[in-house]
Write a protein that holds these residues in place. Structure first.
Motif, PDB file in Angstrom:
ATOM      1  N   GLY A   1       2.052   3.118 -41.002  1.00  7.30           N
ATOM      2  CA  GLY A   1       1.081   2.203 -41.831  1.00  7.30           C
ATOM      3  C   GLY A   1       1.636   0.773 -41.353  1.00  7.30           C
ATOM      4  N   ALA A   2       2.214   0.541 -40.286  1.00  8.86           N
ATOM      5  CA  ALA A   2       2.682  -0.880 -39.912  1.00  8.86           C
ATOM      6  C   ALA A   2       1.105  -1.425 -39.310  1.00  8.86           C
ATOM      7  CB  ALA A   2       3.640  -0.754 -38.713  1.00  8.86           C
ATOM      8  N   ASP A   3       1.247  -2.791 -39.917  1.00 11.34           N
ATOM      9  CA  ASP A   3      -0.004  -3.753 -39.351  1.00 11.34           C
ATOM     10  C   ASP A   3       0.479  -4.350 -38.138  1.00 11.34           C
ATOM     11  OD1 ASP A   3      -1.857  -3.157 -41.596  1.00 11.34           O
ATOM     12  OD2 ASP A   3      -0.116  -4.388 -42.765  1.00 11.34           O
ATOM     13  N   ALA A   4       1.920  -4.589 -38.097  1.00 13.40           N
ATOM     14  CA  ALA A   4       2.079  -5.201 -36.791  1.00 13.40           C
ATOM     15  C   ALA A   4       3.734  -4.483 -36.550  1.00 13.40           C
ATOM     16  CB  ALA A   4       2.380  -6.616 -36.957  1.00 13.40           C
ATOM     17  N   VAL A   5       3.961  -4.377 -35.237  1.00 16.57           N
ATOM     18  CA  VAL A   5       5.354  -4.247 -34.830  1.00 16.57           C
ATOM     19  C   VAL A   5       5.688  -5.140 -33.937  1.00 16.57           C
ATOM     20  CG1 VAL A   5       6.618  -2.181 -33.545  1.00 16.57           C
ATOM     21  CG2 VAL A   5       4.541  -1.451 -34.804  1.00 16.57           C
ATOM     22  N   VAL A   6       7.232  -5.177 -34.091  1.00 13.28           N
ATOM     23  CA  VAL A   6       7.983  -6.327 -33.131  1.00 13.28           C
ATOM     24  C   VAL A   6       8.885  -5.467 -32.367  1.00 13.28           C
ATOM     25  CG1 VAL A   6       9.496  -8.301 -33.133  1.00 13.28           C
ATOM     26  CG2 VAL A   6       7.587  -8.193 -34.759  1.00 13.28           C
ATOM     27  N   GLY A   7       8.720  -5.567 -31.308  1.00 12.65           N
ATOM     28  CA  GLY A   7       9.954  -4.901 -30.345  1.00 12.65           C
ATOM     29  C   GLY A   7      10.920  -5.882 -29.925  1.00 12.65           C
TER      30      GLY A   7
ATOM     31  N   GLY B   1      18.169   0.534 -19.642  1.00  7.65           N
ATOM     32  CA  GLY B   1      17.236   1.668 -19.097  1.00  7.65           C
ATOM     33  C   GLY B   1      16.324   2.689 -19.922  1.00  7.65           C
ATOM     34  N   LYS B   2      16.330   2.342 -21.074  1.00 11.13           N
ATOM     35  CA  LYS B   2      15.664   3.075 -22.137  1.00 11.13           C
ATOM     36  C   LYS B   2      14.401   2.368 -22.977  1.00 11.13           C
ATOM     37  CE  LYS B   2      19.640   6.208 -22.363  1.00 11.13           C
ATOM     38  NZ  LYS B   2      20.575   6.777 -23.387  1.00 11.13           N
ATOM     39  N   VAL B   3      14.473   1.294 -23.049  1.00 17.48           N
ATOM     40  CA  VAL B   3      13.734   0.272 -23.860  1.00 17.48           C
ATOM     41  C   VAL B   3      12.237   0.557 -23.307  1.00 17.48           C
ATOM     42  CG1 VAL B   3      12.837  -2.128 -24.491  1.00 17.48           C
ATOM     43  CG2 VAL B   3      15.457  -1.493 -24.317  1.00 17.48           C
ATOM     44  N   ALA B   4      11.941   0.418 -21.904  1.00 17.43           N
ATOM     45  CA  ALA B   4      10.599   0.723 -21.720  1.00 17.43           C
ATOM     46  C   ALA B   4       9.946   1.745 -22.201  1.00 17.43           C
ATOM     47  CB  ALA B   4      10.490   0.531 -20.112  1.00 17.43           C
ATOM     48  N   ARG B   5      11.012   3.084 -22.324  1.00 23.04           N
ATOM     49  CA  ARG B   5      10.648   4.381 -22.777  1.00 23.04           C
ATOM     50  C   ARG B   5      10.095   4.174 -24.169  1.00 23.04           C
ATOM     51  NH1 ARG B   5      14.796   8.869 -23.385  1.00 23.04           N
ATOM     52  NH2 ARG B   5      15.547   7.841 -21.407  1.00 23.04           N
TER      53      ARG B   5
ATOM     54  N   TYR C   1       9.087   1.536 -25.959  1.00 23.72           N
ATOM     55  CA  TYR C   1       7.678   0.652 -26.239  1.00 23.72           C
ATOM     56  C   TYR C   1       6.486   1.498 -25.398  1.00 23.72           C
ATOM     57  CZ  TYR C   1      10.566  -3.382 -27.021  1.00 23.72           C
ATOM     58  OH  TYR C   1      11.584  -4.221 -27.626  1.00 23.72           O
ATOM     59  N   ALA C   2       6.622   2.388 -24.697  1.00 18.40           N
ATOM     60  CA  ALA C   2       5.431   3.216 -24.325  1.00 18.40           C
ATOM     61  C   ALA C   2       5.296   4.083 -25.357  1.00 18.40           C
ATOM     62  CB  ALA C   2       5.993   3.947 -23.219  1.00 18.40           C
ATOM     63  N   ALA C   3       6.393   4.579 -26.179  1.00 16.18           N
ATOM     64  CA  ALA C   3       5.873   5.698 -27.148  1.00 16.18           C
ATOM     65  C   ALA C   3       5.269   4.678 -28.241  1.00 16.18           C
ATOM     66  CB  ALA C   3       7.376   6.059 -27.666  1.00 16.18           C
ATOM     67  N   VAL C   4       5.874   3.557 -28.702  1.00 16.70           N
ATOM     68  CA  VAL C   4       5.289   2.807 -29.779  1.00 16.70           C
ATOM     69  C   VAL C   4       3.765   2.470 -29.344  1.00 16.70           C
ATOM     70  CG1 VAL C   4       4.919   0.466 -30.567  1.00 16.70           C
ATOM     71  CG2 VAL C   4       7.005   1.503 -30.316  1.00 16.70           C
ATOM     72  N   ALA C   5       3.329   2.105 -28.082  1.00 13.53           N
ATOM     73  CA  ALA C   5       2.111   1.935 -27.712  1.00 13.53           C
ATOM     74  C   ALA C   5       1.216   3.127 -27.951  1.00 13.53           C
ATOM     75  CB  ALA C   5       2.029   1.343 -26.401  1.00 13.53           C
TER      76      ALA C   5
ATOM     77  N   LEU D   1      10.615  -6.974 -18.387  1.00 13.56           N
ATOM     78  CA  LEU D   1       9.357  -7.176 -17.666  1.00 13.56           C
ATOM     79  C   LEU D   1       8.653  -5.973 -17.295  1.00 13.56           C
ATOM     80  CD1 LEU D   1       7.335  -9.120 -16.346  1.00 13.56           C
ATOM     81  CD2 LEU D   1       8.737  -8.870 -14.608  1.00 13.56           C
ATOM     82  N   ALA D   2       9.049  -4.762 -16.843  1.00 11.54           N
ATOM     83  CA  ALA D   2       8.558  -3.478 -16.795  1.00 11.54           C
ATOM     84  C   ALA D   2       8.064  -3.066 -17.978  1.00 11.54           C
ATOM     85  CB  ALA D   2       9.451  -2.508 -16.143  1.00 11.54           C
ATOM     86  N   ALA D   3       8.763  -3.113 -19.282  1.00 18.41           N
ATOM     87  CA  ALA D   3       8.106  -2.611 -20.376  1.00 18.41           C
ATOM     88  C   ALA D   3       6.801  -3.300 -20.694  1.00 18.41           C
ATOM     89  CB  ALA D   3       9.284  -2.625 -21.608  1.00 18.41           C
ATOM     90  N   PHE D   4       6.891  -4.572 -20.661  1.00 16.43           N
ATOM     91  CA  PHE D   4       5.752  -5.374 -20.907  1.00 16.43           C
ATOM     92  C   PHE D   4       4.548  -4.931 -20.025  1.00 16.43           C
ATOM     93  CE2 PHE D   4       3.810  -9.062 -18.727  1.00 16.43           C
ATOM     94  CZ  PHE D   4       2.725  -9.285 -19.447  1.00 16.43           C
ATOM     95  N   GLN D   5       4.736  -4.774 -18.691  1.00 16.04           N
ATOM     96  CA  GLN D   5       3.696  -4.320 -17.617  1.00 16.04           C
ATOM     97  C   GLN D   5       3.234  -3.025 -18.092  1.00 16.04           C
ATOM     98  OE1 GLN D   5       6.122  -4.950 -14.214  1.00 16.04           O
ATOM     99  NE2 GLN D   5       5.095  -7.078 -13.870  1.00 16.04           N
ATOM    100  N   ALA D   6       4.061  -2.012 -18.504  1.00  6.93           N
ATOM    101  CA  ALA D   6       3.539  -0.612 -18.971  1.00  6.93           C
ATOM    102  C   ALA D   6       2.693  -0.705 -20.197  1.00  6.93           C
ATOM    103  CB  ALA D   6       4.699   0.218 -19.112  1.00  6.93           C
ATOM    104  N   VAL D   7       3.278  -1.617 -21.063  1.00  5.13           N
ATOM    105  CA  VAL D   7       2.250  -1.618 -22.492  1.00  5.13           C
ATOM    106  C   VAL D   7       1.046  -2.380 -22.179  1.00  5.13           C
ATOM    107  CG1 VAL D   7       2.417  -2.782 -24.554  1.00  5.13           C
ATOM    108  CG2 VAL D   7       4.468  -1.508 -23.879  1.00  5.13           C
ATOM    109  N   ALA D   8       0.988  -3.359 -21.174  1.00  9.63           N
ATOM    110  CA  ALA D   8      -0.028  -4.095 -20.847  1.00  9.63           C
ATOM    111  C   ALA D   8      -1.378  -3.457 -20.160  1.00  9.63           C
ATOM    112  CB  ALA D   8       0.141  -5.329 -19.933  1.00  9.63           C
TER     113      ALA D   8
END
Length: 212
Positions: free
Chosen positions: A62-68, A78-82, A84-88, A133-140
């Motif tokens: 039900g979230a309107d916005a998520v802040v990572g 080594g796990k944050v990118a994973r 954020y990919a799941a969030v996306a 940066l890698a997490a951002f690029q994957a979500v982008a």
């Protein structure tokens, strides 16, 4: 009023953002592995790991916005990118915003080089900056309504002065400094800027930065 979920809510950035959002009347869900000692009144507190799919699903429901605001250190290295990919993946096809708190190293210097890639960047912090940066690029690369936010160079709990000025400047991918040549911002003013962005939606699918 929006429903805002903060991942990494007991960290420096996440804690300030949760407080700022709650102070404006937003419905805040805080997810962290430890119970926050000073959660804002009315916030929903979830204790668990964002790596746990069931816990993450509950936090995002039900979230309107998520802040990572996760830090890629300790057992999260080594796990944050994973995460954020799941969030996306869970936000795909919705109008929910996804604001990722990145690092100063993701910004570019005057030559157009990302600061994390320069010799001046502190080697000890390079792995964290590179992972964010890698997490951002994957979500982008997804169709999610993301915004990647870099704080100033001087930012964090190690800075004694955490006063709220109630002001900030917004930049893009190029690092910028104040009249004294310093790149800095306090926790509460960074949170002010992030929640302003969540409310206004002025920089969807953009890499932006906040500093004085």
């Amino acid at each position: 009023m929006a429903r805002i979920t903060v991942l990494g809510a007991t960290g420096f950035a996440g804690g300030w953002i949760a407080k700022e959002a709650a102070s404006r009347g937003h419905e805040v869900t805080m997810l962290s592995r430890s119970t926050p000692q000073d959660a804002p009144a009315g916030a929903r507190v979830l204790t668990g790991s964002a790596l746990d799919g069931d816990v993450l699903a509950e936090a995002l429901d039900g979230a309107d916005a998520v802040v990572g605001a996760l830090s890629p250190r300790g057992d999260m290295a080594g796990k944050v990118a994973r995460v954020y990919a799941a969030v996306a993946e869970r936000l795909a096809g919705t109008d929910a915003r996804f604001a990722i708190v990145g690092g100063y190293g993701s910004l570019k210097d005057a030559s157009g080089t990302r600061i994390v890639e320069t010799a001046a960047f502190e080697p000890a912090y390079r792995p964290e900056s590179e992972e964010l940066l890698a997490a951002f690029q994957a979500v982008a690369a997804t169709d999610v309504a993301w915004t990647y936010v870099s704080p100033a160079g001087e930012f964090g709990g190690y800075i004694e002065d955490q006063s709220r000025r109630g002001e900030y400047r917004t930049g893009g991918e190029d690092a910028f400094a104040d009249a004294e040549g310093r790149s800095r911002i306090s926790g509460p003013d960074f949170a002010l800027a992030v929640v302003d962005e969540l409310e206004a939606g002025a920089h969807v699918r953009e890499h932006i930065s906040f500093a004085y």
